[in-house]
Motif scaffolding. Structure first.
Motif, mmCIF file in Angstrom:
data_model
loop_
_atom_site.group_PDB
_atom_site.id
_atom_site.type_symbol
_atom_site.label_atom_id
_atom_site.label_comp_id
_atom_site.label_asym_id
_atom_site.label_seq_id
_atom_site.Cartn_x
_atom_site.Cartn_y
_atom_site.Cartn_z
ATOM 1 N N ASP A 192 0.830 -1.207 0.000
ATOM 2 C CA ASP A 192 0.000 0.000 0.000
ATOM 3 C C ASP A 192 0.863 1.255 0.000
ATOM 4 N N LEU A 193 1.947 1.234 0.768
ATOM 5 C CA LEU A 193 2.839 2.394 0.811
ATOM 6 C C LEU A 193 3.472 2.637 -0.554
ATOM 7 N N HIS A 194 3.866 1.552 -1.219
ATOM 8 C CA HIS A 194 4.463 1.689 -2.544
ATOM 9 C C HIS A 194 3.451 2.230 -3.542
ATOM 10 N N ARG A 195 2.192 1.736 -3.443
ATOM 11 C CA ARG A 195 1.147 2.234 -4.327
ATOM 12 C C ARG A 195 0.913 3.731 -4.113
ATOM 13 N N ASP A 196 0.877 4.164 -2.833
ATOM 14 C CA ASP A 196 0.673 5.587 -2.551
ATOM 15 C C ASP A 196 1.841 6.416 -3.060
ATOM 16 N N TRP A 197 3.043 5.845 -2.966
ATOM 17 C CA TRP A 197 4.229 6.567 -3.463
ATOM 18 C C TRP A 197 4.145 6.732 -4.973
ATOM 19 N N THR A 207 1.998 9.619 -5.936
ATOM 20 C CA THR A 207 2.633 10.941 -5.805
ATOM 21 C C THR A 207 3.467 11.266 -7.027
ATOM 22 N N ARG A 208 3.900 10.234 -7.756
ATOM 23 C CA ARG A 208 4.692 10.457 -8.970
ATOM 24 C C ARG A 208 3.803 10.538 -10.200
ATOM 25 N N GLY A 209 2.515 10.282 -10.016
ATOM 26 C CA GLY A 209 1.609 10.302 -11.159
ATOM 27 C C GLY A 209 1.622 9.026 -11.958
ATOM 28 N N ASP A 210 2.183 7.902 -11.388
ATOM 29 C CA ASP A 210 2.252 6.626 -12.102
ATOM 30 C C ASP A 210 0.986 5.843 -11.850
#
Length: 335
Positions: free
Chosen positions: A324-329, A332-335
């Motif tokens: 989940d943290l990776h998905r949220d990150w 933030t990059r617009g990926d």
């Protein structure tokens, strides 16, 4: 190693290719089409359709064992030749008393994937007899849950077999709760299991085998020793092969422990070799400033070490939420 390779044969059955017909020794009627899932409907028709679907799910069918392929995780690291022979003898004399569980193959019509009952399938292949099976529509998650719970209930898997099963589930993307449910153990036990299989190479674990009499503490000791001075796995396996000469898995484990306990004599440094600067570390702290551990960053990796006495379970929480943290990150990059 017993019939270890035969288990992998069930996972990738050589005599039956993707489009192979059922074994010629068995009648074609022994490979019935997978039960169809009843279409949802309302009223009396819907109730009758659901009842028919439930009856099909509980029906025991006879199918050709060569139409059954791999499914779920590899739960056994090896097999016992004497136990396999006794199972085949019992089935030959009294018949198959307990059905296996399969699901229709999601990609190959007329074929199945095993959920549990691998040893019975192998025995019935050897005997040239059909397999009594329950055929149920299961998704991947339900398949793994059923497999883990059945094996935990029916056979006391060794510590390293459970650890290997947990590692496979982790690699497949299952969270800690799902792994705990499948193996009926708590998160602390899962963390200890994974700390072993993540530090010892998988091919070396498979070479050692089930090691049924070796418990958690000795595996943790070996994992600590292996991690403190990593070895080339193929070289270690060759040395262990010479030490035990094909002995049982408990002896292979004991040989590995003896090998790792030998006095360590580090190779003297080459004065001509350029020195690699040690990567700097930075402390990992709570919002209140309490030190939890340290992080080291290099050109190729970032290693975070947490003091478990201070983190008090935060490491499990973090590992569970990393996806989940990776998905949220990424967001933030617009990926």
């Amino acid at each position: 190693m017993g019939r270890k390779n035969l288990l992998s044969g069930l996972l990738n059955p050589a005599p039956a290719g993707p489009d192979a017909a059922p074994s010629p020794s068995l009648a074609p009627s022994l490979a019935p089409a997978p039960p169809e899932r009843a279409r949802p409907s309302r009223g009396a028709i819907g109730a009758v359709s659901q009842s028919i679907a439930d009856l099909k799910a509980r029906a025991i069918l006879e199918i050709d064992p060569w139409t059954i392929e791999a499914g779920g995780m590899q739960d056994r690291l090896e097999s016992d030749a004497a136990e396999d022979a006794e199972l085949a003898r019992s089935i030959a004399e009294y018949g198959q008393q307990v059905p296996i569980l399969v699901r229709p193959h999601p990609e190959k019509e007329g074929r199945y994937q095993i959920v549990y009952g691998r040893r019975r399938v192998l025995a019935l292949r050897d005997l040239g007899q059909p397999v009594k099976a329950l055929v149920r529509d299961l998704d991947d998650h339900a398949l793994v849950m059923a497999q883990g719970q059945e094996n935990t209930a029916r056979r006391n898997l060794s510590f390293i077999e459970k650890a290997s099963f947990a590692y496979q589930m982790t690699e497949a993307g299952y969270d800690r709760k799902a792994i705990c449910d499948a193996l009926a153990i708590d998160k602390t036990a899962i963390s200890r299991m994974l700390s072993v299989v993540e530090r010892i190479p998988q091919d070396l674990i498979r070479f050692i085998g089930a090691a049924p009499s070796i418990g958690r503490d000795r595996w943790l000791q070996v994992a600590d020793m292996y991690a403190s001075r990593p070895q080339d796995s193929e070289t270690v396996q060759s040395l262990l092969g010479l030490m035990v000469d094909g002995g049982p898995s408990d002896e292979r484990f004991a040989a590995l422990q003896t090998y790792l306990e030998r006095p360590f004599r580090p190779r003297p440094p080459d004065p001509a070799a350029p020195r690699t600067p040690r990567a700097p570390t930075r402390p990992v702290r709570t919002a209140d400033g309490l030190r939890l551990g340290a992080a080291r960053r290099s050109d190729t990796a970032v290693v975070i070490r947490l003091d478990r006495a201070r983190s008090q379970g935060f490491e499990d929480w973090l590992l569970d939420r990393l996806p989940d943290l990776h998905r949220d990150w990424l967001k933030t990059r617009g990926d």
